[in-house]
Structure formats: C-alpha cells, structure tokens
Design a protein around this motif. Structure first.
Motif: not given
Lengths: 276, 431
Positions: A83-86, A91-93, A186-188
């Motif tokens: 979950v953390l990896g995803n 979200s970065m990608l 901003i995004i997160i």
C-alpha cells in the motif's frame, strides 16, 4: 411540510434497499456463524443462521494448530508495504504523466494502459523466473517488490491529478517551488480521496492475494494468511469447513476495520472537493 | 476422489510452464538430467545436508516425523518439510519447475506426473533404489513413462463399496457381488429409505471420470491399446461399461444430479442414511467411525466393488514422491525416499496418516490386514486399474467428465458416447 412529504413518499424505497442489503450481508453472516459451527452442523444440509451447538473449537484450532501468528504478520507486512509503495510511486508517476511535459509522455502512458490490459496469468511464470534470478525467492522482496507500483494505481492517480487546476501548480512554480515541493505540498494534500481509494484497493488485492504468495513463498514461515488457511483447512479428501470459515472471518476483519477507518476520509475528501 | 481440482489446475499452468521451461532452467540442469538417461545408483553411505520436501495435507503434517527418524539414522542430514495446500499444489510445482527454483522432493498425484515429466521437471529414479516387486504393481506402473520410472509410490488409494448395512438388512439384500445384483441392491436401499441408492458423481468437473471409468474397466474395456499408441474407446466393452453407468440413473438407483460436493459431505450423508451406498476410498472409515461411534459396525458395510464381465476393477490413485531435476541434494533426497519405502517406515507413516501403504510388506507390519474394514481394501487392491500416465490426461479426463454428465442426463446413448469419446480424445492425443 415539504420535508415531511418527501420523507413520507420515500419510505417504500427502503424495501428494495433492505432486500439488497440482506442479500449482500447474508453470506457474511453465514460465514461468521459457520465459524462457530461444528463440521457436522455445517454439512447437515439445513440452512441455519445461528449455530445450534456453538463451538469455539475452530478458532482454537486456527490459533494453536498452526503458526497462525507468523502468517498474520507476513500478511500485514506485505500489505502495508504494498500500500505504501503504491501510494508513493503511483501518485508520483500519476503526477508526472498528467502535469509534467516531457518527451515520450504519451508513449509512457500508453505502456501503462497496455500493462493494465495484460492478464496476470500471462506474466505469472516469467515474473517468478525474474524474481528467482534476482535471488529473491522465498523473501519478503519476492512478495512485495513486484506489486510496489501497479498500472491500475498509476491510472487512478493520473486521472485524479489531471483534474487539479494547472494554475495552482503554476502559481507555486512562480513562487519558486521545485517539483518535489509541488508534489508533496500541493498534489498530495489535494489527492486525499484518490489516495484513500488506492489504499483500499491495493490493501484488498494484497491481503487476498493467493497464487503469488503460494508460489513465491517456498517455506511455511513465509506463507501469508490465505495460503496458510488453505493449507490447514483443505486435505486431499476432506475440507474442514469450520476452520476454513473461521480463517475467512479472521481475514475479513482487518479489511472491515480499514474500510471503516478510511471511509471517513473517503466521504470527507469527496465533500470538500465538491465545495470547491 | 483425491484432489479433484488438480486436473483444472494442471491444464491452466501446463502451457505456461512448458513454453518457459527451456529458458527458465539453466543449461547445466538440462544436460545433467537428460530424460530417461540411466541415473547413477545411490550408495549406502549416510545422507548429508538439507533435504527439502513439499508435501500436502495430512501427509505434509506427518512427514516431519519420518524426517526425524531419518535424521537419527543420518545425523548429518536435515529434512525440512513444507506443507502445500492440496488443491493448488500443481501451480506451485509447475512454476517451480519452470524457474528452476525447486525443493528436492515433492509429493504428487499420479495423474499429474506425466505433465511435470514432460516439462523436464523430475529426475528418473536411480537404478536399484527400490525393489519394485515389493510395491503394489499398478502403483509402480503409474510411475513409469516410456519404461522409465520418475517417482516412487508412497501410498495407494482405491475405492470400495460403502453401504448402509442396516438398510440392506431391512430390505433383505446383501452386498452385491456382480453387476446384475448392483441395480437391484441400490433400488432396495432406496426403498428402505435412502434418497440415493448408489451415489454417482455425474456432473463434477475433474472427478466424474473417476467414477465412470471403473465401469468401463469392469466391462473389460480399456482406454488405449497395450502400447498406448491409440485409443480403443469405440468397442463393445466400453459401450457396455458406459451403458452400465447410465443404467444406474435410468433405473432410478442413482440421482441424475448426484454429487460428492460439498467435499467431505459424503460421510455425513452416508451416516444420516441419505445415501444408501457409495463407492469411495478408505479415508471414509475414520470420519464414519467418529460420526457413528459404536453403531459403525452395525450400520456400515464395506465390500469390494461389484464385478462386471471384466472383473471387479476399481480406480487406483495415490501419492508418489518425485525428485526434482533441479534438486540441490538429489543424493540425500533419494536416500530419504528409500528410507520411507522400507516396510517399517512405510508402516509407521501409514499409522500416522491412515493412508494405505504402497509397500505391500508394510501392511502386515502396520497390522492393517487385521482391521476388517481395511482388509476389504487389501482385497480390492488385487483388482485395480489406473489411467494412462500421459501429459494430456488433464484434457482427456475433462472430455470423459463431459460425456459422463451427458450419459447421466440421458442426452447421449452409450454407443454415441463411445464414438464421441474416441473421436474427441483422439483429437487431443496421447502425447
């Protein structure tokens, strides 16, 4: 008056809703009650909702007969890491694919979409060969690494982040913020609902995954919950249904807790985005 | 009855593992274990190093105890047993073979052996490791592919007729010895109160063929010719066998939609008297004794299956131990298999698991010949048959399953079914 009227005219809607709810919940109720039934009662052929001779033996067997604790710890470790990896990588990608201009962006997104359409069975054996060549067989790495970023997660995040106004990002850029700063400040924070959805989906799929841990884990101490329960409840010629249902009940509990917990953020997230 | 999902599981993974075998395993493994190359004999020195074993179900639970005994005799060896869920073991074994990341030994169902051998997954049994004459002959035959043995039988599983003795007495019938008596016997049990005179599994994928094929064998029919080069299904004997199976439904002895599902419910239904009789394996004895207690002897009768024109042939399956081609410790692995194949250890394992030992001499050591219920199985083992050991069996058996269901439903005649089986199975082939 108007409120009373709408309420009054809507009461009948609850009938189909209740029927639907009953149909959805019934198997779960039967699962939980089956976990407390002795084998003979489960196989008696009669449908009973509550156990007649309730027993805790199934749970006692579950926790004492096998190394249930280590299956549980393995499952939690793997699911949390996945979950953390995803959350991080998808979200970065997703951000890069929706907001940053770079050559090959469209092609990269096409690759992600293609991967989304490849059935997992096809990549199953090659993936295992790859993992063993990397020397990862029978390690947590084998259980976690292949699922740290998933095409579905990238797709969800990209679609969500695309809707965030470019002006916000441009304003931040004018103020001198770098990409990482924009991403984290901003995004997160604005992607709450998408992240919650992603977390639930990935936790579910990792928690319920059966085939991959079965194959990737070569010794019993690396088994996860679903594999461990299949191992102890089903013999060659018999199935211990009580034990199976007790195991299923224990497997479902963390998912319920997670959903109840995240549901608040889920609804909160949706309502705040609606107000903007 | 054993492991019905294996057929489907195998069909799914076979294609993937076959295509990947070549690139998945390193060249060294391939040349060292060229198929049917005579393997070097295993010496008598003590085994050394770690021996890893995959075993399923109750066998997996009990195998460590044999491992401990082995370690006492071979102090420098260590046996590690990993339990694997029965239903999904084919996937695990296939993937392991494809990647070359295997343990040393696995337990497996004879039905699956040919598929794994075709994927070059298993090493041939070294010459002189075991004395084949000490084993059940059909169980040994089920380890051979083109004359080379790839596994050592651990236990055998055959099926006998379980019936409600009290209902039979009430109806004034005794256990049927021949085909002619079977239908009247079943009908009498039904009259005496059972819902099914004889439970037939009619529409169960992966399993119906195990119920249907014995009737073909009992009629004197065979699936293939002696050299296994072609199918021999469109013969009067096969037609007669299929007709017998169909007659049980036609005469109302068996239900058109009989099922062994949910798995493990057959003993419950027999104990309740819902089923008058069923052909099933020795694993039923333990649960039935538990369910019926003192009433077991007066309520349950066990007899060898009724004989047709070709004899009272029953299904033979069981468990085999095979050593992987990529095993890291093949020497230790074969020594462990030789150890568990001694009558003493085979008897010990049988006492732990209630399995019937494949080593014939172990029966006396374990005292199995003294238990009247188990002794029937000993008799039945004299008349058994196994399906051919070929990689296409998973597909072929599902074709038989399909015709079994249509026969039970009466939508195909035995003649058309035999012709259809011959045509459909020939299209899949024997290799």
């Amino acid at each position: 008056m108007t409120i009373r009227n709408t309420r009054h005219s809507r009461w009948y809607l609850y009938i189909p809703l209740l029927i639907g709810l009953g149909l959805t919940v019934l198997p779960f109720v039967w699962m939980v009650s089956g976990a407390f039934k002795p084998q003979s009662e489960i196989l008696s052929g009669e449908f009973t909702l509550l156990p007649e001779n309730g027993t805790l033996r199934n749970f006692a067997d579950l926790f004492t007969r096998v190394d249930f604790g280590s299956y549980f710890v393995n499952s939690v470790l793997v699911a949390v890491a996945v979950v953390l990896g995803n959350l991080i990588f998808c979200s970065m990608l997703g951000y890069a694919l929706s907001k940053i201009e770079f050559p090959g962006r469209r092609a990269l997104f096409a690759v992600v979409m293609t991967m989304l359409m490849v059935p997992t069975v096809v990549t199953f054996v090659p993936l295992f060969v790859l993992v063993t060549r990397m020397g990862l067989a029978n390690t947590y790495g084998a259980l976690i690494l292949p699922f740290l970023a998933t095409p579905l997660g990238v797709f969800i995040m990209r679609q969500f982040i695309r809707e965030i106004p470019d002006s916000l990002i441009e304003a931040a850029r004018l103020d001198g913020a770098g990409e990482f700063r924009i991403f984290f400040t901003i995004i997160i924070p604005l992607s709450g609902p998408a992240l919650a959805t992603l977390a639930i989906l990935q936790f579910l799929s990792s928690w319920n995954e059966f085939l991959w841990p079965l194959v990737a884990a070569q010794t019993e101490d690396m088994y996860t919950l679903p594999v461990g329960i299949a191992l102890i409840s089903a013999g060659a010629n018999t199935v211990n249904y009580g034990l199976l249902l007790a195991g299923a009940t224990v497997i479902v509990l963390p998912i319920l807790v997670l959903f109840l917990f995240l549901q608040r953020y889920f609804i909160q997230g949706i309502s705040t985005t609606g107000l903007k | 009855m054993i492991i019905k999902k294996w057929a489907t599981g195998l069909a799914l993974v076979t294609a993937a593992s076959l295509t990947l075998t070549a690139c998945g395993r390193d060249a060294g493994g391939d040349t060292a274990n060229a198929p049917s190359a005579p393997a070097a004999a295993i010496d008598d020195s003590p085994a050394k190093g770690e021996i890893t074993v995959w075993a399923m179900g109750g066998e997996g639970d009990q195998l460590p105890k044999i491992g401990e005994a082995f370690q006492q005799a071979n102090p420098e060896a260590k046996v590690t047993v990993t339990g694997v869920p029965w239903d999904d073991a084919p996937t695990k074994i296939s993937t392991a073979i494809a990647s070359g990341q295997t343990p040393d030994i696995t337990l497996l169902n004879p039905d699956a052996l040919a598929t794994f051998v075709a994927a070059k997954g298993f090493a041939p049994v070294p010459a002189g490791l075991i004395d084949e004459s000490g084993f059940d002959a059909n169980a040994i035959a089920a380890t051979k592919i083109d004359g080379t043995s790839y596994a050592v039988p651990l236990y055998v599983d055959t099926r006998t007729l379980f019936y409600r003795k009290d209902l039979a007495e009430k109806a004034g019938v005794s256990a049927p010895k021949s085909w002619d008596e079977l239908n009247t016997f079943g009908a009498a049990l039904k009259k005496a109160g059972a819902k099914d005179g004889l439970l037939l599994a009619t529409g169960e994928a992966g399993f119906t063929h195990q119920v249907l094929l014995p009737y073909v064998w009992q009629a004197g029919g065979a699936l293939t010719n002696a050299d296994q080069t072609e199918f021999t299904l469109n013969t009067p004997q096969v037609i007669e066998g299929l007709a017998k199976y169909q007659s049980l439904v036609k005469d109302g002895v068996s239900s058109q939609t009989g099922t062994y599902e949910p798995w493990g419910s057959v003993e419950e239904r027999l104990a309740r008297g819902e089923i008058g009789s069923v052909v099933n394996g020795s694993w039923l004895i333990g649960p039935l004794k538990e369910l019926l207690g003192d009433e077991f002897d007066q309520k349950i009768g066990i007899a060898t299956v009724p004989a047709g024109p070709g004899g009272g042939v029953s299904w033979l399956s069981g468990g085999q131990l095979a050593v992987f081609a990529d095993a890291k410790n093949p020497d230790g692995a074969w020594k462990f298999i030789r150890f568990i194949s001694t009558p003493e250890q085979a008897a010990h394992f049988s006492e732990l698991t209630a399995d019937l030992p494949a080593v014939t001499a172990a029966w006396g050591v374990a005292g199995l010949d003294k238990d009247p219920a188990v002794a029937v199985f000993n008799d039945q083992l004299k008349s058994t048959a196994t399906p051919p050991v070929i990689p296409t069996w998973a597909q072929l058996s599902s074709i038989i399953d399909g015709y079994g269901e249509r026969l039970a439903r009466g939508t195909v005649t035995p003649q058309d079914a035999a012709a259809g089986l011959q045509k459909d199975m020939s299209a899949v082939g024997l290799k």
